[in-house]
Design an enzyme around this catalytic site. Structure first.
Site: not given
Ligand SMILES: NC(=O)c1ccc[n+]([C@@H]2O[C@H](COP(=O)([O-])OP(=O)(O)OC[C@H]3O[C@@H](n4cnc5c(N)ncnc54)[C@H](O)[C@@H]3O)[C@@H](O)[C@H]2O)c1
Length: 224
Positions: A131
């Protein structure tokens, strides 16, 4: 009226960002690989991304929020399949979307792209090497494209969130979650609307002299 395409808008940060931009009066297209969205799209499929942009017009704003957590394992214990799928979604998917959208926006002379990277991409979290590498790649891509697109009217920035309270966090191992929480000076996870607020500003007309930048949102964890 501006149009925003939000990738990964089925839930989590993407959904919160979509709701925040809609509240600003922006027309929002919600896309995800699954769920109740306007456009079903797997960002890891280059041809599908190209087909979408070939059949659409008028996307002014792109937010790349699709992502997966990848394996909670040491790099020495990570399989090829885990590595490749995480890179395919988090890095390749962001590349496919940015490339297609930047061409589309440059032709129109205005655009805003926000990539959701992670503090893991800056620091390199243990037991999250796959990641972390994928998000470091997103940061590098954003910095390069910011420079390349600087004179086109297309502004592209990234954000590097710390731990945010979404479903993704529930897929982290208990040890990874506790370690991340322990590093946050504010002593809590962030909430999705707090992240949406930063993104709403980044994709607005108010940002005019910042591109290829990485904005921290980590409750005080980030130190550089
Ligand atoms: N939650 C955290 O602590 C955090 C921290 C830093 C960065 N992020 C980043 O923020 C972004 C959103 O994460 P989140 O926490 O909302 O997670 P989440 O799992 O709630 O949402 C992620 C979304 O991405 C979609 N997804 C996954 N694979 C996909 C694909 N191949 N094509 C299209 N859509 C796809 C999923 O269906 C989901 O709806 C991500 O890139 C994650 O890495 C999250």
């Amino acid at each position: 009226m501006r149009t925003a395409l939000i990738i990964g808008a089925g839930k989590g940060l993407g959904l919160a960002i979509a709701e925040r931009l809609a509240a600003d009066g922006i027309r929002v297209i919600r896309s995800d690989i699954a769920g109740n969205v306007d456009v079903t799209l797997d960002v890891s499929k280059s041809a599908d991304v190209e087909t979408f942009f070939a059949s659409t017009s008028g996307v002014d704003i792109l937010v790349n929020s699709a992502g997966i957590a990848g394996p909670s394992s040491a790099v020495t214990e990570t399989s090829d399949a885990e590595w490749h799928r995480t890179i395919e979604v988090n890095l390749n998917g962001t590349f496919y979307m940015c490339r297609a959208a930047a061409r589309h926006m440059a032709a129109r002379g205005w655009g805003r792209i926000a990539n959701i990277a992670s503090i893991a991409g800056k620091e390199g979290n243990p037991m999250q090497g796959t990641y972390s590498a994928s998000k470091a790649g997103v940061i590098g891509l954003t910095k390069s494209m910011g420079k390349e697109m600087a004179a086109t009217g297309v502004i592209i920035n990234a954000i590097a969130p710390g731990l945010i309270d979404t479903e993704m966090v529930s897929h982290m191992s208990e040890a990874n979650r506790a370690r991340s929480l322990g590093k946050i000076p504010m002593g809590r996870m962030g909430q999705s609307p707090e992240v949406a607020e930063l993104v709403a500003w980044l994709v607005s007309d108010k940002v005019t002299f910042s591109t290829g930048a990485v904005y921290d949102i980590s409750g005080g964890r980030a130190t550089y």
